[in-house]
Design a protein around this motif. Structure first.
Motif, PDB file in Angstrom:
ATOM      1  N   ALA A   1       0.800  -1.222   0.000  1.00 49.62           N
ATOM      2  CA  ALA A   1       0.000   0.000   0.000  1.00 49.62           C
ATOM      3  C   ALA A   1       0.836   1.277   0.000  1.00 49.62           C
ATOM      4  O   ALA A   1       0.329   2.337  -0.349  1.00 49.62           O
ATOM      5  N   ASP A   2       2.108   1.192   0.395  1.00 47.13           N
ATOM      6  CA  ASP A   2       2.962   2.381   0.530  1.00 47.13           C
ATOM      7  C   ASP A   2       4.065   2.319  -0.527  1.00 47.13           C
ATOM      8  O   ASP A   2       5.046   1.577  -0.375  1.00 47.13           O
TER       9      ASP A   2
ATOM     10  N   TRP B   1      -1.222  -1.927  -4.627  1.00 47.18           N
ATOM     11  CA  TRP B   1      -2.677  -1.853  -4.711  1.00 47.18           C
ATOM     12  C   TRP B   1      -3.105  -0.506  -5.273  1.00 47.18           C
ATOM     13  O   TRP B   1      -2.523   0.539  -4.951  1.00 47.18           O
TER      14      TRP B   1
ATOM     15  N   PRO C   1      -5.141   1.918  -1.463  1.00 46.73           N
ATOM     16  CA  PRO C   1      -4.543   1.459  -0.205  1.00 46.73           C
ATOM     17  C   PRO C   1      -5.607   1.043   0.805  1.00 46.73           C
ATOM     18  O   PRO C   1      -6.611   1.726   0.981  1.00 46.73           O
TER      19      PRO C   1
ATOM     20  N   ALA D   1      -8.386  -5.348   3.883  1.00 45.36           N
ATOM     21  CA  ALA D   1      -7.487  -5.397   2.724  1.00 45.36           C
ATOM     22  C   ALA D   1      -7.973  -6.432   1.706  1.00 45.36           C
ATOM     23  O   ALA D   1      -8.476  -7.495   2.083  1.00 45.36           O
TER      24      ALA D   1
END
Length: 698
Positions: A418-419, A441, A444, A451
């Motif tokens: 996600a980061d 993704w 995020p 998730a």
């Protein structure tokens, strides 16, 4: 070779006497009498187990429950399956097994079956097929009779003994032959789940089955070579030869999907082994709820072994070198561990290469030990209790939390996916910018629970979990259809047998994932078993000659280095290619094959399954889904091509081969999927098509 026929219209040299003959004069009657006596002895063994009284032999309720469960399992293992032959062969030794050839000891006779049976005096009536004395049943030949004078095979109808066939291995005048009963058993129609092959194991298969527990074996085998059966029988053999050890360490069979596991689940119980667990790779890594999916590009990157290094970097980035000392107060004294000494402790723990949490647990003890050294230098005499107390002080706990914080594996993977900055930092030099973009993704996730985890993400979490805390290892693992695993999935399986061994089964020509295995040595290295022995099975026992010859046209395009399977079946099989104007013609082919004995599988591209299901329903033809083949009343299974791998049916109708190819992301994968679908038939294949056939089959 002499034979007692199944049909009275087929005379043979050893035909029995007239029905009025006494049992002493009739070999078949004597064998039937032995079968009846053996079944009675097995019932007596089961009754003895059921009547065991354990009230006065256990010290507490825990031991009593354990012993009671063991007795229950023993009773189940002694069940007499009425439609399953209790023994299927006989060996007449020329001398006692194990006796020196020069001794000329008197020979013995042994009946070979699925489990050991003894009489009231403890004398064996049936010998377990896994016992050393049974080995010549599978390996003895004219060239090497292994002290066997006569090998007898038995034919059954249901559970009734109806025929026998003899091989006089010590008679040079008798020609060697595969045997009619053996061939009939190999080609026998199959209905329902997979059966054991204990009566038909061939010498090259038996060598793999009886290989030792300490080594890992990889079996490359084309369609119908029996690789799955060999793997399952090897588990049964290892449990026989190393029962106490494997009872402690455990065994596991891993299959590609639930349908496959349901199809094979009766094999080991039929051999008396009830305690072998079965799972898919997805089951092993089920740390989170999977409700998302990846495109082929993202899945391939996530499944690449390089992701293990990205995860390792991301995890150990949480370790922060200390810059401040730790001060511990005990009574009126203050003990100070300087920053440079803490840095040395951290460096040593990192260099040891132990799991993240193991090092984290060791850190407070290392700091406390440094304090104890100072105490001793000051003239005090602290003991282990003092060290433990120091390790639990607030100052040490705070330092450990700052230096070596706890990490949740799912949160670690969540942050990587996600980061983009976090991923870029730890994937630098490992993944390209394009590969990093492929696995990030689009949206995020806010939490682990929300998730959109995919199956490949779950494998990454399993890798991270093992970096933090060691995964429990089993004694032996069987991995079937291994050619479809990604490197990261191999690593996940390898963690489950890191201190044990494995049996790896697969066919490079049947790989249908974008990351399908192309070289077994590379795959075994990912598994952690680089020293494994690779065996190849090339004799086909299940797929008819005409069918495998047709399917082998695809091999130059999907696996150029593999030799085609050589069918040893006497029956060439039933094979036709038909034009089909629509679903009605496909249904007609199914109806026609249902008029024959055995199971029927209708295999089609996944996208065409709903249409064919409606057509079957409208025609009033009942059908099952893959893995549901347990009913003898419903013999037709509608199989999506994506689930056909590992399954077998007497007759197969393959609908629209080009649609099977087009249903995959690329042509090579599609042709491999088609190769799988073409080779599911064990008696006959009908290919129906309206669209042109793939040019590779021309």
């Amino acid at each position: 070779m002499s034979t007692q026929p199944t049909q009275p219209t087929q005379p043979a040299p050893s035909a029995p006497s007239a029905p009025s003959a006494s049992p002493d004069d009739d070999p078949l009657s004597r064998e039937r009498a032995h079968l009846a006596a053996s079944r009675a002895a097995l019932r007596a063994m089961r009754a003895d187990a059921e009547s065991l009284d354990i009230r006065d032999v256990t010290a507490n309720w825990v031991n009593a429950q354990v012993l009671e469960r063991q007795i229950e399992e023993r009773v189940k293992a002694l069940a007499d399956l009425g439609d399953t032959p209790l023994f299927f062969g006989r060996l007449d030794y020329q001398r006692a097994p194990g006796a020196d050839r020069a001794e000329g000891a008197e020979g013995e006779r042994f009946y070979i079956g699925r489990r050991h049976v003894h009489d009231a005096d403890g004398d064996p009536m049936v010998i377990d097929w896994r016992a050393p004395v049974s080995q010549p049943f599978y390996r003895a030949s004219k060239k090497d009779p292994m002290d066997i004078g006569l090998r007898r095979r038995f034919g059954y109808t249901g559970g009734d003994l109806t025929a026998y066939e003899d091989e006089h291995l010590s008679d040079p005048a008798e020609a060697a032959s595969a045997g009619r009963l053996l061939q009939q058993e190999i080609e026998r129609p199959r209905v329902g789940p997979m059966r054991d092959i204990v009566a038909t194991i061939q010498p090259e298969q038996d060598e793999i089955v009886r290989s030792g527990l300490s080594g890992t074996v990889c079996v490359q085998g084309g369609p119908g070579t029996g690789k799955t059966a060999v793997g399952l029988h090897r588990v049964a053999y290892l449990l026989y030869a190393h029962r106490e050890r494997l009872a402690r360490t455990g065994t596991l069979v891993i299959g590609p999907n639930r349908s496959f596991l349901h199809y094979i689940e009766q094999v080991l119980p039929a051999l008396g082994e009830l305690a072998v667990a079965q799972a898919t790779v997805d089951d092993l890594v089920a740390h989170v709820e999977v409700r998302g999916s990846d495109d082929a590009r993202a899945a391939a990157v996530k499944g690449d072994a390089r992701m293990a290094e990205v995860l390792r970097r991301a995890l150990y980035a949480h370790v922060t070198p200390p810059t401040e000392p730790v001060v511990v107060v005990r009574g009126s004294r203050r003990w100070r561990v300087p920053a440079y000494e803490l840095q040395e402790i951290v460096r040593e723990l990192l260099e040891r290469g132990i799991r993240y949490d193991a090092a984290r647990e060791a850190l407070p003890q290392r700091i406390a030990h440094a304090v104890l050294v100072q105490m001793e230098r000051a003239g005090e005499a602290p003991d282990d209790r003092v060290q433990n107390a120091v390790a639990r002080t607030g100052a040490v706990k705070a330092a450990v939390k700052e230096i070596w914080p706890a990490v949740d594996p799912a949160r670690l993977v969540l942050r990587l996916l996600a980061d983009p900055d976090f991923l870029a930092t730890h994937a630098e030099g490992v993944l390209t910018d394009e590969e990093q973009k492929a696995i990030l993704w689009a949206r995020p996730a806010r939490s682990v629970k929300s998730a959109p985890w995919s199956p490949a993400d779950a494998v990454l979490i399993d890798e991270a979990t093992d970096l933090i805390e060691r995964t429990h290892s089993l004694g032996h693992v069987v991995l079937d259809e291994a050619q479809d695993l990604s490197p990261m999935q191999y690593r996940a399986v390898g963690r489950r047998c890191s201190t044990g061994s494995a049996t790896v089964l697969g066919d490079l020509a049947q790989g249908t994932t974008p990351w399908a295995t192309r070289d077994w040595r590379e795959a075994l290295a990912h598994l952690g078993k680089g020293d494994a022995v690779i065996e190849e099975l090339t004799a086909g026992f299940r797929v008819p000659t005409d069918v495998i010859a047709y399917a082998s046209r695809l091999l130059p395009h999907i696996a150029p280095g593999l030799a085609p399977v050589r069918s040893i079946r006497e029956n060439p099989g039933f094979f036709e290619i038909r034009d089909a104007a629509g679903a009605a013609d496909v249904v007609g082919a199914c109806r026609e094959l249902l008029g024959r004995e055995g199971s029927v599988g209708l295999i089609a591209a996944d996208a065409r399954v709903p249409e064919l299901a409606r057509a079957l329903a409208e025609a009033g033809i009942a059908h099952l889904g893959p893995g549901e083949e347990t009913s003898r009343d419903t013999r037709l299974t509608l199989v999506p091509a994506s689930l056909a791998k590992g399954l077998e049916y007497d007759y197969v109708v393959l609908d629209e081969p080009q649609a099977v190819v087009d249903g995959e992301p690329d042509e090579r994968t599609g042709l491999r999927r088609l190769y799988v679908a073409l080779t599911r038939a064990v008696s006959g294949l009908v290919v129906t098509h309206a669209a042109p056939l793939p040019p590779q089959l021309a």
